[in-house]
Design a protein around this motif. Structure first.
Motif, mmCIF file in Angstrom:
data_model
loop_
_atom_site.group_PDB
_atom_site.id
_atom_site.type_symbol
_atom_site.label_atom_id
_atom_site.label_comp_id
_atom_site.label_asym_id
_atom_site.label_seq_id
_atom_site.Cartn_x
_atom_site.Cartn_y
_atom_site.Cartn_z
ATOM 1 N N UNK A 241 -31.796 -37.010 93.659
ATOM 2 C CA UNK A 241 -31.544 -38.027 92.640
ATOM 3 C C UNK A 241 -30.672 -39.134 93.210
ATOM 4 N N UNK A 242 -31.131 -40.347 93.072
ATOM 5 C CA UNK A 242 -30.348 -41.483 93.561
ATOM 6 C C UNK A 242 -29.090 -41.607 92.709
ATOM 7 N N UNK A 243 -28.003 -41.779 93.381
ATOM 8 C CA UNK A 243 -26.750 -41.930 92.651
ATOM 9 C C UNK A 243 -26.267 -43.354 92.870
ATOM 10 N N UNK A 244 -26.445 -44.240 91.911
ATOM 11 C CA UNK A 244 -26.099 -45.637 92.132
ATOM 12 C C UNK A 244 -24.612 -45.829 92.406
ATOM 13 N N UNK A 245 -24.312 -46.754 93.293
ATOM 14 C CA UNK A 245 -22.908 -47.032 93.591
ATOM 15 C C UNK A 245 -22.244 -47.675 92.374
ATOM 16 N N UNK A 246 -20.976 -47.383 92.165
ATOM 17 C CA UNK A 246 -20.250 -47.983 91.049
ATOM 18 C C UNK A 246 -19.654 -49.315 91.503
ATOM 19 N N UNK A 247 -19.005 -49.980 90.554
ATOM 20 C CA UNK A 247 -18.439 -51.296 90.897
ATOM 21 C C UNK A 247 -17.391 -51.210 91.995
ATOM 22 N N UNK A 249 -17.572 -49.478 94.501
ATOM 23 C CA UNK A 249 -18.226 -49.184 95.781
ATOM 24 C C UNK A 249 -18.364 -47.708 96.064
ATOM 25 N N UNK A 250 -17.774 -46.861 95.227
ATOM 26 C CA UNK A 250 -17.874 -45.417 95.472
ATOM 27 C C UNK A 250 -19.101 -44.836 94.770
ATOM 28 N N UNK A 251 -19.693 -43.846 95.395
ATOM 29 C CA UNK A 251 -20.882 -43.186 94.855
ATOM 30 C C UNK A 251 -20.601 -41.692 94.731
ATOM 31 N N UNK A 252 -20.836 -41.104 93.569
ATOM 32 C CA UNK A 252 -20.665 -39.643 93.468
ATOM 33 C C UNK A 252 -21.749 -38.930 94.261
ATOM 34 N N UNK A 338 -15.166 -43.276 103.628
ATOM 35 C CA UNK A 338 -13.983 -43.027 102.796
ATOM 36 C C UNK A 338 -14.379 -42.095 101.669
ATOM 37 N N UNK A 339 -13.482 -41.183 101.349
ATOM 38 C CA UNK A 339 -13.786 -40.161 100.334
ATOM 39 C C UNK A 339 -12.712 -40.211 99.259
ATOM 40 N N UNK A 340 -13.104 -40.050 98.007
ATOM 41 C CA UNK A 340 -12.088 -39.804 96.986
ATOM 42 C C UNK A 340 -12.596 -38.778 95.991
ATOM 43 N N UNK A 348 -18.034 -41.006 97.768
ATOM 44 C CA UNK A 348 -17.849 -41.650 99.065
ATOM 45 C C UNK A 348 -18.113 -43.146 98.917
ATOM 46 N N UNK A 349 -17.434 -43.936 99.747
ATOM 47 C CA UNK A 349 -17.593 -45.394 99.706
ATOM 48 C C UNK A 349 -18.616 -45.793 100.752
ATOM 49 N N UNK A 350 -19.855 -46.013 100.305
ATOM 50 C CA UNK A 350 -20.912 -46.362 101.262
ATOM 51 C C UNK A 350 -20.647 -47.700 101.910
ATOM 52 N N UNK A 351 -20.200 -48.661 101.092
ATOM 53 C CA UNK A 351 -19.991 -50.004 101.615
ATOM 54 C C UNK A 351 -18.873 -50.033 102.640
#
Ligand code: FES
Length: 359
Positions: A241-247, A249-252, A338-340, A348-351
């Motif tokens: 399932x694609x997990x869209x990045x949030x504003x 920049x982090x993606x679950x 980067x991970x949070x 993770x911050x893909x950008x």
């Protein structure tokens, strides 16, 4: 006849060539995708118990699509693996047009000038891009020759082989176990070089004692997930399932409960395979594909004290914090993300993936 060497440790080896039923490509993208994931994860569960190397043959041969080179300590492991693959959704669409069983053992010939030759009791695949495999049977006339005569011809064989030092030979033995006498598997980076070697060997005296050395397979080493994607259909990475990045920049990408301390997991984000590691409660994320020959780093060995992972194929060592190469063959680092954590969710911050300097 040859006597059994005293208690040498041997491995069982299977070259399983699989063919996909084209009907699979007419299934829905969701089903194709989840079938790849299920098949891939089933194979990954056997890493450690077996040595498993995937190779692609799509675009090379018309009668099979991929090879799984399987090396185990006993036959039971091979049976269990194939049983598990048969139970998968993709397995229902696979046939096995060729399957060759063999074992490692010492050669009965002596190669004093080349002590490593033919003596491999433990299979250790190299990083070579290609594997050239064929079953091999000698004529009965060969076996009625006196041993010194056969040794003389084998010496000639070895002399020719030494002219092609980049080509590495793995011979395994099938007498009584399967239809052929040997399985010959050469590793190399140049099909042209291998062609020249085989042409030259045809001129050797021993060649006239070959009864059969076909079919011949030229196989391309690739990661499991790349190999599955050569089959067509929806990409394995697209399957999750694609997990869209949030504003921000982090993606679950996963939940912490799926990644207990000391464990690792491969996830997908924006079509990238990412390896997550929980090292004593701290989560790290790096690109899953080793920069050397694309092994899956989530299957590597973690050293918690150094915060590193060692690649399962050729022991390249990467920092989990920066993705830098600390030792081994890889020349390039891997991305570190980067991970949070938010509650139980790992993001993770893909950008902001960064490529650290090359060591
Ligand atoms: S694939 Fe060779 S070190 Fe990783």
């Amino acid at each position: 006849m040859t006597t059994l060497p005293p208690k040498e440790k041997r491995q069982v080896v299977r070259y399983g060539f699989y063919r996909l039923d084209p009907a699979w490509r007419r299934l829905t993208a969701e089903r194709q995708a989840s079938a790849k994931i299920e098949f891939g994860e089933t194979l990954e569960r056997y890493h450690g118990r077996l040595l498993l190397r995937p190779y692609g043959l799509v675009g090379i041969r018309g009668d099979c699509d991929f090879l799984l080179w399987q090396v185990a300590e006993d036959l039971d492991a091979l049976v269990e693996l194939q049983t598990a693959l048969n139970r998968t959704d993709l397995g229902a669409y696979l046939t096995i047009p060729y399957s060759y069983l063999a074992m490692t053992r010492r050669s009965i010939y002596e190669f004093p000038a080349d002590p490593g030759h033919e003596q491999r009791l433990v299979i250790q695949p190299s990083a070579a891009k290609y594997l050239f495999v064929y079953p091999f049977i000698k004529t009965r006339a060969w076996y009625s020759l006196a041993k010194p005569e056969r040794q003389r011809m084998m010496d000639e064989h070895v002399r020719v082989g030494r002219k092609y030092p980049q080509i590495r030979l793995n011979t395994t033995y099938s007498y009584g176990l399967d239809d052929q006498e040997f399985i010959v598997a050469f590793e190399g980076d140049s099909p042209g070089e291998f062609l020249d070697l085989v042409m030259e060997l045809r001129d050797s005296e021993a060649s006239s004692y070959t009864l059969r050395d076909t079919p011949t397979f030229t196989c391309v080493q690739m990661s499991l997930w790349d190999m599955l994607d050569t089959l067509g259909g929806a990409g394995a990475a697209e399957s999750v399932a694609r997990r869209p990045a949030r504003e921000d920049g982090f993606t679950p990408v996963a939940s912490l409960s799926e990644l207990p301390p000391g464990s690792a997991k491969r996830v997908y984000a924006a079509n990238e395979a990412v390896a997550l590691f929980n090292v004593d409660g701290t989560v790290y994320a790096i690109a899953n594909r080793c920069s050397h020959a694309r092994a899956s780093l989530s299957e590597g060995t973690v050293d918690a004290s150094r915060c590193t992972v060692t690649c399962p194929w050729h022991e390249g060592v990467f920092s989990l914090e920066t993705g830098r190469v600390l030792s081994g063959p890889p020349a390039l680092p891997v991305f570190a993300y980067r991970v949070k954590l938010e509650g139980d969710t790992i993001l993770i911050a893909l950008a902001e993936a960064h490529q650290p300097a090359i060591s």
